[in-house]
Design a protein around this motif. Sequence first.
Motif, PDB file in Angstrom:
ATOM      1  N   ARG A 121       5.772   6.895   1.041  1.00  0.00           N
ATOM      2  CA  ARG A 121       6.210   5.737   1.803  1.00  0.00           C
ATOM      3  C   ARG A 121       5.316   4.559   1.436  1.00  0.00           C
ATOM      4  NH1 ARG A 121       6.227   4.754   8.333  1.00  0.00           N
ATOM      5  NH2 ARG A 121       3.988   4.575   7.923  1.00  0.00           N
ATOM      6  N   LEU A 122       5.934   3.549   0.878  1.00  0.00           N
ATOM      7  CA  LEU A 122       5.216   2.325   0.543  1.00  0.00           C
ATOM      8  C   LEU A 122       5.322   1.352   1.713  1.00  0.00           C
ATOM      9  CD1 LEU A 122       6.403   1.744  -3.133  1.00  0.00           C
ATOM     10  CD2 LEU A 122       4.569   3.208  -2.270  1.00  0.00           C
ATOM     11  N   THR A 152       1.778  -1.821  -6.230  1.00  0.00           N
ATOM     12  CA  THR A 152       1.132  -0.538  -5.978  1.00  0.00           C
ATOM     13  C   THR A 152       1.712   0.477  -6.952  1.00  0.00           C
ATOM     14  OG1 THR A 152       0.546   1.092  -4.260  1.00  0.00           O
ATOM     15  CG2 THR A 152       2.763   0.162  -4.149  1.00  0.00           C
ATOM     16  N   GLN A 153       0.856   1.283  -7.531  1.00  0.00           N
ATOM     17  CA  GLN A 153       1.279   2.218  -8.583  1.00  0.00           C
ATOM     18  C   GLN A 153       1.817   3.511  -7.981  1.00  0.00           C
ATOM     19  OE1 GLN A 153       1.395   1.806 -11.948  1.00  0.00           O
ATOM     20  NE2 GLN A 153       2.297   3.855 -12.105  1.00  0.00           N
ATOM     21  N   THR A 188       5.030   0.487 -11.330  1.00  0.00           N
ATOM     22  CA  THR A 188       4.343  -0.319 -10.327  1.00  0.00           C
ATOM     23  C   THR A 188       5.411  -0.918  -9.422  1.00  0.00           C
ATOM     24  OG1 THR A 188       2.561  -0.859 -11.851  1.00  0.00           O
ATOM     25  CG2 THR A 188       2.790  -2.241  -9.901  1.00  0.00           C
ATOM     26  N   TYR A 189       5.233  -0.753  -8.135  1.00  0.00           N
ATOM     27  CA  TYR A 189       6.212  -1.206  -7.158  1.00  0.00           C
ATOM     28  C   TYR A 189       5.699  -2.473  -6.470  1.00  0.00           C
ATOM     29  CZ  TYR A 189       8.974   3.013  -7.675  1.00  0.00           C
ATOM     30  OH  TYR A 189       9.785   4.004  -8.177  1.00  0.00           O
ATOM     31  N   TYR A 190       6.586  -3.441  -6.360  1.00  0.00           N
ATOM     32  CA  TYR A 190       6.236  -4.733  -5.772  1.00  0.00           C
ATOM     33  C   TYR A 190       7.171  -5.043  -4.605  1.00  0.00           C
ATOM     34  CZ  TYR A 190       3.951  -5.543 -10.285  1.00  0.00           C
ATOM     35  OH  TYR A 190       3.165  -5.448 -11.409  1.00  0.00           O
ATOM     36  N   SER A 214       0.848  -1.177   0.000  1.00  0.00           N
ATOM     37  CA  SER A 214       0.000   0.000   0.000  1.00  0.00           C
ATOM     38  C   SER A 214       0.889   1.234   0.000  1.00  0.00           C
ATOM     39  CB  SER A 214      -0.932   0.004   1.210  1.00  0.00           C
ATOM     40  OG  SER A 214      -0.198   0.019   2.410  1.00  0.00           O
ATOM     41  N   GLY A 215       0.260   2.379  -0.249  1.00  0.00           N
ATOM     42  CA  GLY A 215       0.991   3.632  -0.139  1.00  0.00           C
ATOM     43  C   GLY A 215       1.335   4.305  -1.446  1.00  0.00           C
TER      44      GLY A 215
END
Length: 122
Positions: free
Chosen positions: A19-20, A116-117, A91-93, A7-8
């Motif tokens: 902050r993710l 999360t984008q 997109t972050y994984y 999330s984030g």
Amino acid sequence: QVQLLESGGGLVQTGGSLRLSCAIAGASDYAIGWFRQAPGAVREFLGVISGKTTDTFYTNSAKGRFTLSRDNTRNTVYLQMNDLKPEDTATYYCAGSSLYTVEAEAENYDVWGQGTQVTVSS
């Protein structure tokens, strides 16, 4: 089984911060790596934080602007991203592994979050 939930993500202007979060269910000592993938690009490894020690590793893309941290009381790993640039749009994984490794191959990780984008506007 182990599950990860990111999330984030969101939209931020150049120079901004995000902050993710990667919430971990089903394991308390997994190493968590972070990757990102922009449209049309290969998945890029950013760094990893150990599940058993305070060890962290960053690639050149992340070093100096991104920081990994871990809250064991919440079983959550954070990726703090500062001074964001349009080229950080992706997109972050987060990904989990029972073994800590600084090798970049995605095959080192056996569980992945949904992504999360992050979009950085110029």
